[in-house]
Design a protein around this motif. Sequence first.
Motif, PDB file in Angstrom:
ATOM      1  N   LEU A  72     -26.917  17.970  18.326  1.00  0.00           N
ATOM      2  CA  LEU A  72     -26.121  17.039  19.127  1.00  0.00           C
ATOM      3  C   LEU A  72     -26.775  15.676  19.216  1.00  0.00           C
ATOM      4  CD1 LEU A  72     -25.194  19.526  21.986  1.00  0.00           C
ATOM      5  CD2 LEU A  72     -23.884  18.974  19.926  1.00  0.00           C
ATOM      6  N   THR A  73     -28.067  15.694  19.344  1.00  0.00           N
ATOM      7  CA  THR A  73     -28.834  14.454  19.446  1.00  0.00           C
ATOM      8  C   THR A  73     -30.250  14.790  19.016  1.00  0.00           C
ATOM      9  OG1 THR A  73     -29.726  12.826  21.005  1.00  0.00           O
ATOM     10  CG2 THR A  73     -29.188  14.982  21.908  1.00  0.00           C
ATOM     11  N   LEU A  74     -30.965  13.793  18.537  1.00  0.00           N
ATOM     12  CA  LEU A  74     -32.334  14.078  18.101  1.00  0.00           C
ATOM     13  C   LEU A  74     -33.305  14.192  19.252  1.00  0.00           C
ATOM     14  CD1 LEU A  74     -32.685  11.741  14.975  1.00  0.00           C
ATOM     15  CD2 LEU A  74     -32.149  14.194  15.025  1.00  0.00           C
ATOM     16  N   ASP A  75     -32.966  13.673  20.422  1.00  0.00           N
ATOM     17  CA  ASP A  75     -34.022  13.493  21.419  1.00  0.00           C
ATOM     18  C   ASP A  75     -34.461  14.776  22.109  1.00  0.00           C
ATOM     19  OD1 ASP A  75     -31.847  13.734  23.012  1.00  0.00           O
ATOM     20  OD2 ASP A  75     -32.109  11.832  24.064  1.00  0.00           O
ATOM     21  N   ARG A  76     -33.868  15.905  21.744  1.00  0.00           N
ATOM     22  CA  ARG A  76     -34.371  17.173  22.280  1.00  0.00           C
ATOM     23  C   ARG A  76     -35.284  17.886  21.273  1.00  0.00           C
ATOM     24  NH1 ARG A  76     -29.152  18.753  24.680  1.00  0.00           N
ATOM     25  NH2 ARG A  76     -28.605  16.924  25.941  1.00  0.00           N
ATOM     26  N   LEU A  77     -35.423  17.309  20.105  1.00  0.00           N
ATOM     27  CA  LEU A  77     -36.323  17.923  19.117  1.00  0.00           C
ATOM     28  C   LEU A  77     -37.747  17.428  19.349  1.00  0.00           C
ATOM     29  CD1 LEU A  77     -34.201  17.464  15.837  1.00  0.00           C
ATOM     30  CD2 LEU A  77     -34.325  19.482  17.309  1.00  0.00           C
ATOM     31  N   ASN A  78     -38.712  18.254  18.993  1.00  0.00           N
ATOM     32  CA  ASN A  78     -40.090  17.756  19.015  1.00  0.00           C
ATOM     33  C   ASN A  78     -40.479  17.298  17.606  1.00  0.00           C
ATOM     34  OD1 ASN A  78     -40.908  20.032  17.516  1.00  0.00           O
ATOM     35  ND2 ASN A  78     -41.152  21.231  19.399  1.00  0.00           N
ATOM     36  N   ALA A  79     -41.664  16.715  17.515  1.00  0.00           N
ATOM     37  CA  ALA A  79     -42.072  16.123  16.242  1.00  0.00           C
ATOM     38  C   ALA A  79     -42.147  17.179  15.146  1.00  0.00           C
ATOM     39  CB  ALA A  79     -43.419  15.411  16.404  1.00  0.00           C
ATOM     40  N   GLU A  80     -42.575  18.362  15.511  1.00  0.00           N
ATOM     41  CA  GLU A  80     -42.714  19.416  14.512  1.00  0.00           C
ATOM     42  C   GLU A  80     -41.336  19.810  13.955  1.00  0.00           C
ATOM     43  OE1 GLU A  80     -44.678  23.898  14.161  1.00  0.00           O
ATOM     44  OE2 GLU A  80     -44.326  22.968  16.123  1.00  0.00           O
ATOM     45  N   GLN A  81     -40.380  19.975  14.848  1.00  0.00           N
ATOM     46  CA  GLN A  81     -39.026  20.330  14.402  1.00  0.00           C
ATOM     47  C   GLN A  81     -38.432  19.229  13.529  1.00  0.00           C
ATOM     48  OE1 GLN A  81     -37.589  20.914  18.446  1.00  0.00           O
ATOM     49  NE2 GLN A  81     -37.029  23.045  17.937  1.00  0.00           N
ATOM     50  N   ALA A 125     -17.459  29.039  20.822  1.00  0.00           N
ATOM     51  CA  ALA A 125     -17.754  30.471  20.684  1.00  0.00           C
ATOM     52  C   ALA A 125     -19.233  30.674  20.355  1.00  0.00           C
ATOM     53  CB  ALA A 125     -16.887  31.053  19.574  1.00  0.00           C
ATOM     54  N   PRO A 126     -19.764  31.863  20.663  1.00  0.00           N
ATOM     55  CA  PRO A 126     -21.191  32.128  20.377  1.00  0.00           C
ATOM     56  C   PRO A 126     -21.541  31.985  18.898  1.00  0.00           C
ATOM     57  CG  PRO A 126     -20.258  33.853  21.776  1.00  0.00           C
ATOM     58  CD  PRO A 126     -19.119  32.988  21.341  1.00  0.00           C
ATOM     59  N   ARG A 127     -20.578  32.219  18.040  1.00  0.00           N
ATOM     60  CA  ARG A 127     -20.879  32.145  16.604  1.00  0.00           C
ATOM     61  C   ARG A 127     -20.704  30.750  16.015  1.00  0.00           C
ATOM     62  NH1 ARG A 127     -16.164  32.482  13.428  1.00  0.00           N
ATOM     63  NH2 ARG A 127     -17.191  33.435  11.674  1.00  0.00           N
ATOM     64  N   THR A 128     -20.331  29.794  16.856  1.00  0.00           N
ATOM     65  CA  THR A 128     -20.074  28.437  16.368  1.00  0.00           C
ATOM     66  C   THR A 128     -21.317  27.558  16.450  1.00  0.00           C
ATOM     67  OG1 THR A 128     -17.734  28.496  16.956  1.00  0.00           O
ATOM     68  CG2 THR A 128     -18.772  26.324  16.890  1.00  0.00           C
ATOM     69  N   CYS A 129     -21.527  26.751  15.426  1.00  0.00           N
ATOM     70  CA  CYS A 129     -22.566  25.719  15.457  1.00  0.00           C
ATOM     71  C   CYS A 129     -21.897  24.356  15.337  1.00  0.00           C
ATOM     72  CB  CYS A 129     -23.539  25.890  14.306  1.00  0.00           C
ATOM     73  SG  CYS A 129     -24.506  27.412  14.401  1.00  0.00           S
ATOM     74  N   LEU A 130     -22.417  23.388  16.059  1.00  0.00           N
ATOM     75  CA  LEU A 130     -21.831  22.056  16.061  1.00  0.00           C
ATOM     76  C   LEU A 130     -22.834  21.025  15.556  1.00  0.00           C
ATOM     77  CD1 LEU A 130     -20.184  22.200  19.584  1.00  0.00           C
ATOM     78  CD2 LEU A 130     -18.924  21.887  17.463  1.00  0.00           C
ATOM     79  N   VAL A 131     -22.331  20.068  14.790  1.00  0.00           N
ATOM     80  CA  VAL A 131     -23.141  18.923  14.384  1.00  0.00           C
ATOM     81  C   VAL A 131     -22.435  17.664  14.841  1.00  0.00           C
ATOM     82  CG1 VAL A 131     -24.160  17.671  12.465  1.00  0.00           C
ATOM     83  CG2 VAL A 131     -23.960  20.158  12.341  1.00  0.00           C
ATOM     84  N   ASN A 132     -23.140  16.847  15.563  1.00  0.00           N
ATOM     85  CA  ASN A 132     -22.616  15.559  15.995  1.00  0.00           C
ATOM     86  C   ASN A 132     -22.672  14.581  14.819  1.00  0.00           C
ATOM     87  OD1 ASN A 132     -21.958  13.176  17.217  1.00  0.00           O
ATOM     88  ND2 ASN A 132     -23.544  13.266  18.808  1.00  0.00           N
ATOM     89  N   ALA A 133     -21.502  14.158  14.362  1.00  0.00           N
ATOM     90  CA  ALA A 133     -21.429  13.176  13.270  1.00  0.00           C
ATOM     91  C   ALA A 133     -21.168  11.788  13.818  1.00  0.00           C
ATOM     92  CB  ALA A 133     -20.342  13.582  12.288  1.00  0.00           C
ATOM     93  N   GLY A 134     -21.511  11.598  15.095  1.00  0.00           N
ATOM     94  CA  GLY A 134     -21.314  10.302  15.743  1.00  0.00           C
ATOM     95  C   GLY A 134     -20.380  10.436  16.923  1.00  0.00           C
ATOM     96  N   ASP A 135     -20.913  10.235  18.131  1.00  0.00           N
ATOM     97  CA  ASP A 135     -20.046  10.276  19.318  1.00  0.00           C
ATOM     98  C   ASP A 135     -20.221   8.981  20.089  1.00  0.00           C
ATOM     99  OD1 ASP A 135     -22.686  11.072  20.149  1.00  0.00           O
ATOM    100  OD2 ASP A 135     -21.821  11.771  22.045  1.00  0.00           O
ATOM    101  N   GLY A 136     -19.153   8.274  20.250  1.00  0.00           N
ATOM    102  CA  GLY A 136     -19.151   7.021  21.001  1.00  0.00           C
ATOM    103  C   GLY A 136     -20.310   6.122  20.587  1.00  0.00           C
TER     104      GLY A 136
END
Lengths: 314, 314, 314
Positions: free
Chosen positions: B12-21, B126-137
């Motif tokens: 959804l956004t990069l800012d929840r990832l750490n440097a390793e991820q 749904a639990p089986r769904t994955c989402l990628v943010n391709a640009g929001d606002g």
Amino acid sequence: MLPMNTSIRHLLTLDRLNAEQLNSLLDQAEALSPQALGAPLSPPRLADKTVVNLFFEPSTRTRSSFELAAKRLGATVLNFDMANSSTRKGETLADTLYTLEAMGGDIFVVRHSGDGVVAQLAEICAPRTCLVNAGDGKSAHPTQGLLDMLTIRQHKGRDFSGLKVAIIGDIRHSRVARSDLHALRILGAGEVRLAAPESLLPNADVMQGFRVVDSADAAIEGVDVVMTLRLQRERMEDGLVSSMEAYFRDWGITPERLALAKPDAIVMHPGPMNRGVEIADAVADGPQSVIRQQVSNGVAARMAVLSALHAESA
Amino acid sequence: MLPMNTSIRHLLTLDRLNAEQLNSLLDQAEALSPQALGAPLSPPRLADKTVVNLFFEPSTRTRSSFELAAKRLGATVLNFDMANSSTRKGETLADTLYTLEAMGGDIFVVRHSGDGVVAQLAEICAPRTCLVNAGDGKSAHPTQGLLDMLTIRQHKGRDFSGLKVAIIGDIRHSRVARSDLHALRILGAGEVRLAAPESLLPNADVMQGFRVVDSADAAIEGVDVVMTLRLQRERMEDGLVSSMEAYFRDWGITPERLALAKPDAIVMHPGPMNRGVEIADAVADGPQSVIRQQVSNGVAARMAVLSALHAESA
Amino acid sequence: MLPMNTSIRHLLTLDRLNAEQLNSLLDQAEALSPQALGAPLSPPRLADKTVVNLFFEPSTRTRSSFELAAKRLGATVLNFDMANSSTRKGETLADTLYTLEAMGGDIFVVRHSGDGVVAQLAEICAPRTCLVNAGDGKSAHPTQGLLDMLTIRQHKGRDFSGLKVAIIGDIRHSRVARSDLHALRILGAGEVRLAAPESLLPNADVMQGFRVVDSADAAIEGVDVVMTLRLQRERMEDGLVSSMEAYFRDWGITPERLALAKPDAIVMHPGPMNRGVEIADAVADGPQSVIRQQVSNGVAARMAVLSALHAESA
């Protein structure tokens, strides 16, 4: 795997199928359910076929469902949004078909606003062409009828003789309702009740053999299946309904109204939904709603249909 | 091949990832670079997956990049240009998602003009769904942030601690800038300078921890990386810039201005470019431009992201 | 299978090919005819290639034909309807090409309203890029020329020296006619007659070496091949023709007029047809019409072209 008697040349309308053929298609759809959701199908059944989606009316849901069904069968798929096409250049519909046949199209999935247009194409198409009606005018939407029957069968069993079904809403303009009525008649549904504002009831011939009741409550009472239909917003502009609020009050499927049905009744809607118009949120998202299951069954039903088509020359 | 710690549910956004991820995703993208340009990938990683591109804003570049990424991973791809879809028929965004989930969609790549809309979908999917943010606002465009970091890393190495970066232009309306800032912070970039006309600077919280300078020259002086941003022409109509000519004079990246940066500085632009507005031809096409490399890295970065997604039920 | 001398970098126009190259492409197309209609091609020839359909003018038929050709060769295909694209955001055509090259596009099939635009792109494209002109302005439509020659050859044999051909209609605005004239000249057609209302005749240089006659009857008399062209309805608005009725009377291919040709003459039309304007129904659907065969040959000809392209670096 598929019995020969469900081999069909075109699927234009359900009302020429017999119960055995219809059940066989539903059996096929049931068997293809895992593949409809992405499980691999090996070998692919339509690897050498080209499926052409020819949509003369805008559609997201039906077109995508057919596209996925065809891809999951291994077909090559071409999509045509004919709003932006050479029909605007004055080409006849027949010539559009002939052109795409000449390019190697095998199966044509056609949606058109004109009643009977797909059947007309079936009169003139090449011997090797198979046609699927993806909705023509107000006449028929046979794959929607199939997916609806599959959904009912999954909840209520194969024997429809004791089944009570309510169809509520804009029956007049609904090709979905017509195909559901075809299928329910063929499968011998015990009782089908129709309910709509007078302005949204269809001609007498459509309703023949079914029971027309004059309120949503009367329709729903004691039924196993509640089918509600999309109300197109332009019906208000046409003066056929007074307001969305009044429509919801009188014909919308609310939890209170649904409580009149059998406790295990299921609620169906062909989508896209107008929440708060023909259906309340609490019903659409409630435990009796099978609306998403209908969508899943749509891919399976379309895979079954595309697999069953059998051209003369094949 | 991909370490477990970069398995992510949604992007959804990069800012929840750490440097390793983040570095692990970049390593993956680097490894997939040949496949991004068409080298065969065997076995395909997403052969049983259906990727749905759900774009509520027009897009050529990002949509195509995701489409190619998904196809090169072997996925089935459905494209939706939602300008011409049933959302126009009044269906809610949630119902559109539910419908496409029910058809078997596994990964949804979503672009929407509303800030936070993709995150809202993540709450209800749904639990089986994955989402990628391709640009929001104006909020985030995380895959653009990834491809930009990959491009920087290819030229300047993995250690960002000594890196000086200038971001120049319409930062206020740019989701690209926000995702770049997220990533640069996570990767510990030594110094990041922001420069824009006052009317195009963002709120203070966006700029926190970065240095705002008051001219393009001050931003560029001595940096390793010059990132310029697209100026949308409607900003002039909005009165946020006086004229395209004045903007170019004050904020455009010209050869003269670029000469203030380190001699081996690279110039980046997310595209599509307004030549002669935010960037001079001689810079866009010059030896320090890495703009086309950014585009190539986009396919690789998106392949890495699509490969790393991991649904709860999987 | 394909002789080296038909390996070509781009296909921009037919008039730079010699007879041997042109015939070799036609031989290839002939050999690929079964695959063009869906027979499996093993191994696929373009499995590692990405074909980008970049259409700046609306097109159903040509775009689909290329899409099918590319898919049947095993390529990854991206379609761009550039009416809804970032060129609207002010990106230059060159930058659009560079971007799609950077994403891994190998072969670009381009249609554009500007004369010579595809040739301009060939000047600036990457060494690994191949371009196919799918119609530029009024200049050329080389794959249409190829499919027309293939169709003629199938009926009249490989030796064109005794062949009499009539081209009738809006030659002035027709890129199809130009490419047909290029090919007929290269293949040494015995006699080519051009006929059109004066307002629809092209400049003298286009007609050089061909015979201009002043009536449809004079053109058709004794020929082996009758090629008629689409009359765009806006020609009437432009004042170039007085009325559709008058045009049909004077220039339309009717059964009476066709009776002036050789008894085994074939009738061709590039489509989409205006029935009752440039061609009568009885001719379009009659035994001498090869119009649908042209469409089938279009897929085969495009498969041959896509297979023959050979980038510098390959």
